[in-house]
Design a protein around this motif. Sequence first.
Motif, short mmCIF file in Angstrom:
data_model
loop_
_atom_site.label_atom_id
_atom_site.label_comp_id
_atom_site.label_asym_id
_atom_site.label_seq_id
_atom_site.Cartn_x
_atom_site.Cartn_y
_atom_site.Cartn_z
N TRP A 226 -14.70 0.30 5.65
CA TRP A 226 -13.24 0.27 5.75
C TRP A 226 -12.57 0.78 4.47
CZ3 TRP A 226 -13.39 -2.88 10.37
CH2 TRP A 226 -12.31 -2.66 11.23
N PHE A 227 -13.28 0.79 3.37
CA PHE A 227 -12.71 1.35 2.15
C PHE A 227 -12.68 2.88 2.19
CE2 PHE A 227 -14.12 -2.80 0.11
CZ PHE A 227 -12.83 -3.30 0.06
N GLY A 228 -13.34 3.47 3.17
CA GLY A 228 -13.14 4.89 3.45
C GLY A 228 -12.12 5.07 4.55
N PHE A 229 -12.11 4.13 5.49
CA PHE A 229 -11.20 4.18 6.63
C PHE A 229 -9.74 4.16 6.17
CE2 PHE A 229 -9.77 3.08 10.89
CZ PHE A 229 -10.80 3.53 11.72
N ASN A 230 -9.38 3.22 5.30
CA ASN A 230 -7.98 3.06 4.91
C ASN A 230 -7.60 3.85 3.66
OD1 ASN A 230 -7.83 1.46 7.13
ND2 ASN A 230 -7.34 -0.44 6.06
N PRO A 231 -8.17 3.57 2.48
CA PRO A 231 -7.81 4.39 1.32
C PRO A 231 -8.14 5.87 1.51
CG PRO A 231 -8.94 2.39 0.63
CD PRO A 231 -9.08 2.47 2.12
N VAL A 253 -3.97 4.71 -3.62
CA VAL A 253 -5.32 4.52 -3.11
C VAL A 253 -5.84 3.11 -3.44
CG1 VAL A 253 -7.71 5.30 -3.26
CG2 VAL A 253 -5.87 6.97 -3.14
N GLY A 254 -5.70 2.70 -4.68
CA GLY A 254 -6.19 1.38 -5.09
C GLY A 254 -5.45 0.26 -4.39
N ARG A 255 -4.13 0.40 -4.28
CA ARG A 255 -3.34 -0.65 -3.61
C ARG A 255 -3.76 -0.78 -2.14
NH1 ARG A 255 1.19 1.54 -3.96
NH2 ARG A 255 1.27 2.31 -1.82
N THR A 256 -4.03 0.36 -1.50
CA THR A 256 -4.44 0.33 -0.10
C THR A 256 -5.77 -0.40 0.06
OG1 THR A 256 -3.28 2.41 0.33
CG2 THR A 256 -5.00 1.78 1.89
N ALA A 257 -6.68 -0.21 -0.88
CA ALA A 257 -7.95 -0.94 -0.83
C ALA A 257 -7.73 -2.44 -1.00
CB ALA A 257 -8.89 -0.42 -1.92
N VAL A 258 -6.79 -2.80 -1.85
CA VAL A 258 -6.50 -4.22 -2.08
C VAL A 258 -5.88 -4.87 -0.84
CG1 VAL A 258 -5.05 -5.83 -3.40
CG2 VAL A 258 -6.30 -4.00 -4.58
N GLY A 301 -0.58 -0.45 8.46
CA GLY A 301 0.39 -0.47 7.37
C GLY A 301 -0.22 -0.59 5.99
N CYS A 302 -1.52 -0.37 5.85
CA CYS A 302 -2.21 -0.63 4.58
C CYS A 302 -1.60 0.09 3.39
CB CYS A 302 -3.69 -0.25 4.71
SG CYS A 302 -3.98 1.45 5.27
N ALA A 303 -1.00 1.25 3.61
CA ALA A 303 -0.45 2.04 2.49
C ALA A 303 1.02 1.78 2.24
CB ALA A 303 -0.65 3.54 2.78
N VAL A 304 1.68 1.05 3.15
CA VAL A 304 3.14 0.92 3.02
C VAL A 304 3.59 -0.52 2.90
CG1 VAL A 304 3.59 3.09 4.22
CG2 VAL A 304 3.43 0.97 5.55
N VAL A 305 2.66 -1.44 2.66
CA VAL A 305 3.03 -2.84 2.47
C VAL A 305 2.48 -3.35 1.14
CG1 VAL A 305 3.09 -3.29 4.95
CG2 VAL A 305 1.00 -3.77 3.67
N GLU A 306 3.12 -4.38 0.62
CA GLU A 306 2.66 -5.01 -0.61
C GLU A 306 1.48 -5.95 -0.30
OE1 GLU A 306 3.55 -4.38 -3.53
OE2 GLU A 306 5.68 -3.82 -3.65
N PRO A 307 0.68 -6.27 -1.32
CA PRO A 307 -0.46 -7.17 -1.10
C PRO A 307 -0.08 -8.51 -0.48
CG PRO A 307 -0.73 -6.02 -3.17
CD PRO A 307 0.63 -5.65 -2.66
N TRP A 308 1.06 -9.08 -0.87
CA TRP A 308 1.45 -10.37 -0.28
C TRP A 308 1.65 -10.25 1.22
CZ3 TRP A 308 5.87 -10.77 2.52
CH2 TRP A 308 6.88 -9.83 2.28
N ALA A 309 2.19 -9.11 1.66
CA ALA A 309 2.40 -8.91 3.10
C ALA A 309 1.08 -8.79 3.84
CB ALA A 309 3.27 -7.68 3.33
N ALA A 310 0.06 -8.24 3.16
CA ALA A 310 -1.26 -8.13 3.79
C ALA A 310 -1.82 -9.51 4.12
CB ALA A 310 -2.21 -7.37 2.86
N LEU A 362 7.34 2.44 -0.59
CA LEU A 362 5.97 2.83 -0.25
C LEU A 362 5.94 3.78 0.94
CD1 LEU A 362 4.16 -0.60 -0.76
CD2 LEU A 362 4.61 1.23 -2.42
N VAL A 363 6.87 3.64 1.87
CA VAL A 363 6.98 4.58 2.98
C VAL A 363 7.33 5.97 2.45
CG1 VAL A 363 8.26 5.18 5.07
CG2 VAL A 363 7.61 2.80 4.65
#
Length: 464
Positions: A226-231, A253-258, A301-310, A362-363
């Motif tokens: 999944w670290f290739g799938f999303n980031p 990229v790093g935020r999306t992995a987080v 939404g992995c690239a457009v949300v903050e970690p707390w929202a995840a 982020l969008v």
Amino acid sequence: MATSWETSVTESINAVYLLFSAYLVFVMQLGFAMLCAGSVRAKNALNVMLTNVVDAVVGTVSYYLFGFAFAFGGSNPFIGTSFFALHHVPNDSYDYAYFLYQWAFAIAVAGITSGSIAERTQFSAYLVYSSLLTGFVYPVVAHWVWSSEGWLSPSAGGVGLLFGSGAIDFAGSGVVHLVGGIAGLWGAVIEGPRVGRFDAFGKPVPMRGHNATLVVLGTFLLWFGWFGFNPGSYARILVPYPDAPDQGNWTGVGRTAVTTALAGSTAGLVTLFGRRLLAGHWDALDVCNGLLGGFVAITSGCAVVEPWAAIVCGFFAAWVLIGLNTLALKLRFDDPLEAAPLHGGCGAWGLIFTGLFAKEELVVQAYESGEVGVSRPFGLLLGGGWGLLLAQVVAVVVIVGWVSLTMAPLFYVLHKLHLLRISVDEELAGLDISSHGGYAYVAHPEEHHPRFYADYTSIADGTR
């Protein structure tokens, strides 16, 4: 002005990153194969391993000949060009890397569907549905959302965007997971439950998988992939922002992995304690499915949300999965890997979640190259209005409708032609011996049971 040498280095790094991400996504095939093998009974392990291989090899040829062109060729908002995909790729220096990355996504879809119809499906049926799913059904949805020409695309340069927004599905909660989940749903409904899954009163009878070790191994391999799938969906990570040359897509990229890790982990924890309250014991297999449900949901939404929202995403994904699995049992719906509730239900939630929690900054980074002064619809709960959420709802509805319109008739025709489900005798004996000439294990744990032994010997000596 960048020199040709600088441009070449940038494109080379982009190509290597994209290829590396494709390799990670492809590792998910191994993860899903292990998950499937451990989740079924031992007498069907060889069959389910073979179907995972077939999903990959059939999907590769089908996606090359037809799928990629339907997804990314041409300028029609509803469907791309057809035939010989690599003749229609964008004209830049890493066409083949881009194709390989998209191919890795395509073959994942068929694997999702196979989980819902495991342990009772004829092998020839896998060949048919895998070809159609990867060559046509999935690519059309990918064209709608991921092609810049697609009618649902959020990347159409600000022109003609649905509700001024387009549907954001950054890495495929809808395009990949919802498609695979709904296809599996129809296959399982038309086939019906496995023999013995429900008793005469409609109550479920446990049919647990034979190897929890393989399930956990498969889950961790899927997490890794999944670290290739999303980031990795940041296809061109070194593209600089025009208003901030020192920043670019690589900053996300790093935020999306987080966000990916947080959503999956939260869903796993909630499932662990939720199932403890409902079932009265700790269950490693439920936690694995909960973890995967969180990953499926955050993929949109992995690239457009903050970690707390995840974390919020993962929390609700777990309850979506638990609720749908409970409903499935009440409706006598049999899905050995919970693939339809997991990928379909959590995939739909992921699209809706993005419409609620996407952050405007982020969008803009993801879809407008971080340009200053650009305004786009964003999450409703963050004050972004209804535009994005409405686009997300439309995406859910049309994906469910399209997959149902194409895959339900296919499974129904296969059923009517007696090409879909194996016979009761073959199912009792197991697909390994009835279709593949022997069991996956030398010492098969069920072959000593009188009923299975009788089925085994009668088929082996030709009397049945």
